[in-house]
Design a protein around this motif. Sequence first.
Motif, PDB file in Angstrom:
ATOM      1  N   VAL A 114       0.846  -1.202   0.000  1.00  0.00           N
ATOM      2  CA  VAL A 114       0.000   0.000   0.000  1.00  0.00           C
ATOM      3  C   VAL A 114       0.876   1.244   0.000  1.00  0.00           C
ATOM      4  CG1 VAL A 114      -1.894  -1.112   1.266  1.00  0.00           C
ATOM      5  CG2 VAL A 114      -0.069   0.018   2.548  1.00  0.00           C
ATOM      6  N   THR A 115       0.257   2.377  -0.318  1.00  0.00           N
ATOM      7  CA  THR A 115       0.958   3.659  -0.259  1.00  0.00           C
ATOM      8  C   THR A 115       0.737   4.238   1.135  1.00  0.00           C
ATOM      9  OG1 THR A 115       0.353   3.968  -2.577  1.00  0.00           O
ATOM     10  CG2 THR A 115       1.210   5.902  -1.414  1.00  0.00           C
ATOM     11  N   LEU A 116       1.786   4.329   1.933  1.00  0.00           N
ATOM     12  CA  LEU A 116       1.648   4.889   3.285  1.00  0.00           C
ATOM     13  C   LEU A 116       1.493   6.399   3.209  1.00  0.00           C
ATOM     14  CD1 LEU A 116       4.231   3.020   5.552  1.00  0.00           C
ATOM     15  CD2 LEU A 116       1.793   2.595   5.311  1.00  0.00           C
ATOM     16  N   GLU A 117       2.281   7.005   2.341  1.00  0.00           N
ATOM     17  CA  GLU A 117       2.195   8.438   2.053  1.00  0.00           C
ATOM     18  C   GLU A 117       2.881   8.621   0.705  1.00  0.00           C
ATOM     19  OE1 GLU A 117       5.551  10.807   4.065  1.00  0.00           O
ATOM     20  OE2 GLU A 117       5.073   9.287   5.553  1.00  0.00           O
ATOM     21  N   GLN A 118       2.771   9.806   0.133  1.00  0.00           N
ATOM     22  CA  GLN A 118       3.407  10.073  -1.164  1.00  0.00           C
ATOM     23  C   GLN A 118       4.880   9.662  -1.099  1.00  0.00           C
ATOM     24  OE1 GLN A 118       1.931  11.332  -3.834  1.00  0.00           O
ATOM     25  NE2 GLN A 118       3.586  12.106  -5.101  1.00  0.00           N
ATOM     26  N   GLY A 119       5.252   8.698  -1.918  1.00  0.00           N
ATOM     27  CA  GLY A 119       6.659   8.281  -1.967  1.00  0.00           C
ATOM     28  C   GLY A 119       7.056   7.189  -0.988  1.00  0.00           C
ATOM     29  N   VAL A 120       6.095   6.672  -0.205  1.00  0.00           N
ATOM     30  CA  VAL A 120       6.423   5.607   0.756  1.00  0.00           C
ATOM     31  C   VAL A 120       5.437   4.449   0.585  1.00  0.00           C
ATOM     32  CG1 VAL A 120       6.777   5.011   3.197  1.00  0.00           C
ATOM     33  CG2 VAL A 120       7.229   7.353   2.424  1.00  0.00           C
ATOM     34  N   TRP A 121       5.976   3.242   0.361  1.00  0.00           N
ATOM     35  CA  TRP A 121       5.139   2.069   0.156  1.00  0.00           C
ATOM     36  C   TRP A 121       5.507   0.983   1.159  1.00  0.00           C
ATOM     37  CZ3 TRP A 121       7.403   4.988  -3.665  1.00  0.00           C
ATOM     38  CH2 TRP A 121       6.499   5.697  -4.487  1.00  0.00           C
ATOM     39  N   SER A 122       4.524   0.176   1.544  1.00  0.00           N
ATOM     40  CA  SER A 122       4.769  -0.799   2.581  1.00  0.00           C
ATOM     41  C   SER A 122       4.061  -2.120   2.273  1.00  0.00           C
ATOM     42  CB  SER A 122       4.259  -0.200   3.901  1.00  0.00           C
ATOM     43  OG  SER A 122       4.290  -1.145   4.923  1.00  0.00           O
ATOM     44  N   GLU A 123       4.721  -3.215   2.606  1.00  0.00           N
ATOM     45  CA  GLU A 123       4.185  -4.547   2.294  1.00  0.00           C
ATOM     46  C   GLU A 123       2.985  -4.897   3.171  1.00  0.00           C
ATOM     47  OE1 GLU A 123       7.088  -7.677   2.339  1.00  0.00           O
ATOM     48  OE2 GLU A 123       5.730  -9.022   1.289  1.00  0.00           O
ATOM     49  N   ARG A 124       1.968  -5.519   2.550  1.00  0.00           N
ATOM     50  CA  ARG A 124       0.780  -5.909   3.302  1.00  0.00           C
ATOM     51  C   ARG A 124       0.349  -7.349   3.039  1.00  0.00           C
ATOM     52  NH1 ARG A 124       1.873  -2.227   5.767  1.00  0.00           N
ATOM     53  NH2 ARG A 124       0.658  -0.464   6.514  1.00  0.00           N
ATOM     54  N   CYS A 125       0.656  -7.885   1.871  1.00  0.00           N
ATOM     55  CA  CYS A 125       0.140  -9.201   1.510  1.00  0.00           C
ATOM     56  C   CYS A 125       1.212 -10.020   0.808  1.00  0.00           C
ATOM     57  CB  CYS A 125      -1.073  -9.041   0.599  1.00  0.00           C
ATOM     58  SG  CYS A 125      -1.783 -10.613   0.057  1.00  0.00           S
ATOM     59  N   GLN A 126       1.171 -11.332   1.061  1.00  0.00           N
ATOM     60  CA  GLN A 126       2.147 -12.210   0.449  1.00  0.00           C
ATOM     61  C   GLN A 126       1.472 -13.189  -0.522  1.00  0.00           C
ATOM     62  OE1 GLN A 126       5.366 -12.579   3.458  1.00  0.00           O
ATOM     63  NE2 GLN A 126       5.360 -14.703   2.788  1.00  0.00           N
ATOM     64  N   GLY A 127       0.168 -13.055  -0.671  1.00  0.00           N
ATOM     65  CA  GLY A 127      -0.570 -13.927  -1.581  1.00  0.00           C
ATOM     66  C   GLY A 127      -0.458 -15.391  -1.188  1.00  0.00           C
ATOM     67  N   CYS A 128      -0.662 -15.691   0.096  1.00  0.00           N
ATOM     68  CA  CYS A 128      -0.440 -17.057   0.582  1.00  0.00           C
ATOM     69  C   CYS A 128      -1.565 -18.004   0.150  1.00  0.00           C
ATOM     70  CB  CYS A 128      -0.278 -17.084   2.098  1.00  0.00           C
ATOM     71  SG  CYS A 128      -1.816 -16.813   2.995  1.00  0.00           S
ATOM     72  N   GLY A 129      -2.687 -17.432  -0.314  1.00  0.00           N
ATOM     73  CA  GLY A 129      -3.740 -18.288  -0.840  1.00  0.00           C
ATOM     74  C   GLY A 129      -4.756 -18.757   0.187  1.00  0.00           C
ATOM     75  N   GLU A 130      -4.558 -18.360   1.454  1.00  0.00           N
ATOM     76  CA  GLU A 130      -5.557 -18.715   2.459  1.00  0.00           C
ATOM     77  C   GLU A 130      -5.583 -17.617   3.522  1.00  0.00           C
ATOM     78  OE1 GLU A 130      -4.986 -22.391   4.502  1.00  0.00           O
ATOM     79  OE2 GLU A 130      -7.038 -22.376   5.246  1.00  0.00           O
ATOM     80  N   CYS A 131      -6.490 -16.667   3.319  1.00  0.00           N
ATOM     81  CA  CYS A 131      -6.483 -15.457   4.137  1.00  0.00           C
ATOM     82  C   CYS A 131      -6.962 -15.713   5.565  1.00  0.00           C
ATOM     83  CB  CYS A 131      -7.367 -14.403   3.464  1.00  0.00           C
ATOM     84  SG  CYS A 131      -7.096 -12.780   4.160  1.00  0.00           S
ATOM     85  N   VAL A 132      -6.228 -15.131   6.535  1.00  0.00           N
ATOM     86  CA  VAL A 132      -6.613 -15.297   7.947  1.00  0.00           C
ATOM     87  C   VAL A 132      -6.967 -13.955   8.591  1.00  0.00           C
ATOM     88  CG1 VAL A 132      -5.296 -17.425   8.321  1.00  0.00           C
ATOM     89  CG2 VAL A 132      -4.173 -15.211   8.665  1.00  0.00           C
ATOM     90  N   LEU A 133      -7.170 -12.934   7.763  1.00  0.00           N
ATOM     91  CA  LEU A 133      -7.376 -11.583   8.309  1.00  0.00           C
ATOM     92  C   LEU A 133      -8.598 -11.480   9.236  1.00  0.00           C
ATOM     93  CD1 LEU A 133      -6.418  -9.414   5.190  1.00  0.00           C
ATOM     94  CD2 LEU A 133      -5.191  -9.536   7.356  1.00  0.00           C
ATOM     95  N   HIS A 134      -9.572 -12.377   9.051  1.00  0.00           N
ATOM     96  CA  HIS A 134     -10.764 -12.363   9.919  1.00  0.00           C
ATOM     97  C   HIS A 134     -10.429 -12.827  11.339  1.00  0.00           C
ATOM     98  CE1 HIS A 134     -10.254 -16.344   8.348  1.00  0.00           C
ATOM     99  NE2 HIS A 134     -11.198 -16.844   9.137  1.00  0.00           N
ATOM    100  N   LEU A 135      -9.306 -13.532  11.456  1.00  0.00           N
ATOM    101  CA  LEU A 135      -8.913 -14.033  12.780  1.00  0.00           C
ATOM    102  C   LEU A 135      -7.929 -13.099  13.471  1.00  0.00           C
ATOM    103  CD1 LEU A 135      -8.209 -17.751  11.711  1.00  0.00           C
ATOM    104  CD2 LEU A 135     -10.304 -16.857  12.765  1.00  0.00           C
TER     105      LEU A 135
END
Lengths: 222, 114
Positions: free
Chosen positions: A121-142
């Motif tokens: 994602v874009t944290l601010e103009q010119g700064v990006w940060s990792e959020r997802c690795q595409g693991c294929g089985e999302c656990v964000l609800h937990l």
Amino acid sequence: MIVANRKTLEEILTMLKPYKKILLLGCNECVTVCATGGEREVGVLASEIKLSRAKEGQEIEVREQTLERQCDHEYIDQVRPFVGDYEAILSIACGAGIQYVAEKYRNKVVLPGVNTTFLGVTLEQGVWSERCQGCGECVLHLTGGVCPIARCAKSLLNGPCGGSSNGKCEVDKELECAWQLIVDRLKELNQMDKYEEIIPIKDWTTSRDGGPRKRIREDLRL
Amino acid sequence: MRLSYPTNVKIVKVPCTGRVDILLILKAFESGVDGVYLAGCLEGECHFLRGNLRAKKRVQYVKTLLDEVGLGAGRVEIYNMSSAQGQRFSEVAREMTEKIRALGPSPAKKKVRA
């Protein structure tokens, strides 16, 4: 979006050494947003390549082209009328785009101008940060909407580990401990009961361990 | 004031230094110039608030690019002066001219096809 970093000019020039006529391909999607491979970056890289060659007293023809996407063949086809005029294609799209261009033009040398790094994602103009690795089985609800796979250095499903200190990760003092973020968020949501539950061992076959992945929607196929 | 400044300085007018894109500077080098400097308003006095500060960052970035290319970071600079400082304008023009003269002609000069 997919975030990439430009390779150093030195690396790019080494790859380009044998060529005098190249097609430089940018992409209007993710790499444009993360300011690595869009139209502007194509312009800057072309200029750098021409200046470097000129300094060595050598000429190089660089055709600048930025496609809507390099991950869809109808856009890649747009360069077909003139791709034959060039000795090599330098692509500054993500790894998917670069490979698809190489697949479509099998007799052309296709070179990568960037290192594809993460989904973020874009944290601010010119700064990006990792959020997802595409693991294929999302656990964000937990985990209160914070990914332990992508954001915990150890990808722990039941954290934090002993390396968490004052909310930071032992890997880097600037790095937030994902499990601290998860606990904080679960508290805010009054969902601490979820933290009590042990998340079972993850099935990594949905991730890279199962080999390259493919998705098919039969109803959409022509 | 009738001040003079070196004739080799070619002025490209822009509404604000914030208008100066990285590519504009690189294109100048592609066309064969030996150096580029931006003459922006005094810091904190930008009519568009942050134009000159943005330009300052871009100049720093172009310096890294010029180093990578091998032309040298010294060929691009930014100076700040108010529109009432004619004296300073001509001083800077001389200073930059001397600096670039000392660096010599751009190694990419006249060899690039624009």
